[in-house]
Scaffold this motif. Sequence first.
Motif, mmCIF file in Angstrom:
data_model
loop_
_atom_site.group_PDB
_atom_site.id
_atom_site.type_symbol
_atom_site.label_atom_id
_atom_site.label_comp_id
_atom_site.label_asym_id
_atom_site.label_seq_id
_atom_site.Cartn_x
_atom_site.Cartn_y
_atom_site.Cartn_z
ATOM 1 N N ASP A 174 0.828 -1.209 0.000
ATOM 2 C CA ASP A 174 0.000 0.000 0.000
ATOM 3 C C ASP A 174 0.864 1.262 0.000
ATOM 4 N N LEU A 175 1.941 1.240 0.781
ATOM 5 C CA LEU A 175 2.803 2.409 0.838
ATOM 6 C C LEU A 175 3.486 2.685 -0.499
ATOM 7 N N TRP A 176 3.914 1.603 -1.183
ATOM 8 C CA TRP A 176 4.696 1.724 -2.415
ATOM 9 C C TRP A 176 3.816 1.871 -3.650
ATOM 10 N N HIS A 177 2.531 1.795 -3.480
ATOM 11 C CA HIS A 177 1.611 1.901 -4.623
ATOM 12 C C HIS A 177 1.844 3.233 -5.349
ATOM 13 N N PRO A 178 1.654 3.275 -6.680
ATOM 14 C CA PRO A 178 1.860 4.539 -7.416
ATOM 15 C C PRO A 178 1.111 5.723 -6.836
ATOM 16 N N VAL A 179 -0.052 5.478 -6.226
ATOM 17 C CA VAL A 179 -0.777 6.581 -5.589
ATOM 18 C C VAL A 179 -0.733 6.454 -4.070
ATOM 19 N N GLY A 180 0.219 5.655 -3.564
ATOM 20 C CA GLY A 180 0.372 5.503 -2.128
ATOM 21 C C GLY A 180 1.120 6.671 -1.514
ATOM 22 N N ALA A 181 1.279 6.608 -0.189
ATOM 23 C CA ALA A 181 1.866 7.727 0.544
ATOM 24 C C ALA A 181 3.307 7.999 0.130
ATOM 25 N N LEU A 182 4.093 6.938 -0.091
ATOM 26 C CA LEU A 182 5.514 7.128 -0.388
ATOM 27 C C LEU A 182 5.727 7.824 -1.729
ATOM 28 N N GLN A 183 5.173 7.267 -2.789
ATOM 29 C CA GLN A 183 5.398 7.843 -4.110
ATOM 30 C C GLN A 183 4.679 9.181 -4.279
ATOM 31 N N THR A 184 3.538 9.341 -3.641
ATOM 32 C CA THR A 184 2.852 10.635 -3.703
ATOM 33 C C THR A 184 3.691 11.720 -3.036
ATOM 34 N N GLY A 185 4.274 11.401 -1.885
ATOM 35 C CA GLY A 185 5.121 12.363 -1.203
ATOM 36 C C GLY A 185 6.373 12.716 -1.997
ATOM 37 N N LEU A 186 6.988 11.707 -2.637
ATOM 38 C CA LEU A 186 8.171 11.982 -3.455
ATOM 39 C C LEU A 186 7.827 12.854 -4.655
ATOM 40 N N ARG A 187 6.688 12.623 -5.275
ATOM 41 C CA ARG A 187 6.298 13.454 -6.432
ATOM 42 C C ARG A 187 6.059 14.898 -6.011
#
Length: 589
Positions: free
Chosen positions: A139-152
């Motif tokens: 869930d965290l690593w999902h393209p729209v998850g918290a991790l990738q959303t925060g990096l974008r």
Amino acid sequence: MASTTEILGAAGHSAATAEDVAPARRHALLFTAGGAGLGWLLACALVAALVLLPVLSLAGHALQGSGELWPHLLAYVLPQALRDSLILLAGVGVLVVLVGSGTAWLVTAYDFPGRRVLGWALLMPLAVPTYIVAFAYLDLWHPVGALQTGLRELLGYSNPRDFRLPDIRSMWGCILLLGCVLYPYVYLPARALFQMQASGLIDASRTLGAGPFRCFFGVALPLARPAIAVGASLALMEALNDIGAAEFLGVRTFTVSIYSTWVNRSSLAGAAQIALVMLAVVLSLIALERWARRRQRYAAGARQAARLAPRRLSAGRGLLAAAVCALPVLLGFLVPAGYLLVEAAKRFSYAGLEQIILRETFNTVLISAIATLAATALAFLLAYTLRLARTPFANALVRCASLGYAVPGTVLAIGLLAPLAWFDAFIDSASTSLFGLSTGLLLSGSGAALAYAYVARFLAVGSGGIEAGFSKIPHSMDDAARSLGASAGRVARRVHLPLGWPAIAAAMLLIFVDCMKELPATLLLRPLNFETLATHLYGEAARGTYESGAIAALLIVLAGLLPIVLLARVGQGSATAPQAGAAAAVPSV
């Protein structure tokens, strides 16, 4: 596994002193000549037979399967399962050895900011089962998850297509996540041996001009190699037994192939044949581990060697060492535990604590408690029988009874089906012929079958811990009680049960938590409409509803923290392996 010793002493036992050998020989002579304790030996043999029964049944069931299945398995199933399993084992093995031994040496040999906290914090990933780590990172690593959303947002991207990390549903993702969870299996015994090593060896190498790397690779690492080999083999067994993380991350290991062949294709014979190949891989791992430390011998003097005094690092190097040790704790525990805490709070805020979670928690605690009580009682029997009869035959029986931990949960579940079905058919036939009543299925598809699997699988955990606790009770107490006419059973009740209670309680805790976390055997043997926290989480992850499974996952993690606290307290107390092992017992190869 093949032998059941505590993990902190898994690399090898100290040489016995003269006063310990004589009582052991006297007990062996009493046992064999006078017949004392023969009932204990027979009971031990029965336990060993019940543990080995699923393995023997598996072999027979696989050989009775249709011969047409083998060409299909050899062409389409086994090559991918073997390839993925071996790649996974190789990657996880390298990672756990590097992280486990490296961090163990840093917290033992050097002093740096946060060292004391990190010394026990490095154990924390053991509280998080592998399938829960995969559940969280998916869930965290999902393209729209918290991790990738925060990096974008940090990099100024607005569309997921403009910036996207590599997909974690891959072999590298599975290796990374399993390695971050399983490295404590190497860290714990390696740190124990680093602490037990005579400081004079390291000091002498430093005096002769050896630098930090040469001291580690030339002196410390070779001495700790047996402990590292044992820890790595335990980690590989857990990786091979995993079903949730591998399936979630798209890695088709033997365990995943067995489950899909049985459940999705309704081919029990095919699942048994794959399980037989998997068992051969497990036995190969055990043989490889024993071969790797075949020439290693350990002895200890009468006096405890001086502990290695940690050297103070400079500010820059100290911060680097702290960062190196903190990274696996962050990836293996803090990130998934923090995610579960946040998601569980969200779920609780709008849905409260659902009745289904309460019911599944009750199911989990009930079946785990039943299995724990049974496994602890049988573990006490095994450990006391080994103390009564220091004979090769008794030792072989105890080791056979401890083999269940080396058998993956899926293999054990497949092997139990035929014996349970035979027993149900026998009872039903006898009841029908004698009373005209059909009993139906008594064990198959019942909680009793699941408890049987738990006991067979985790019996080694209890016997290893209790055996370690008994090793601290002088044999002179047994001699005194027997000379006063006490029977073997009375000595067990009046002497070993009270004195060994701390080790017994610790073993019960470890067994209980292992039962709560066990997923493969639970998935295959649970009764209809009987869900545990582990199977609930598996179902939510399969449906992609991660938030709904967060509370169940968090409860499992909280339960897993209990033995970690115990391990940390033991590690901060005595430095000797046997004492630590009494509370931190897990089976070793």
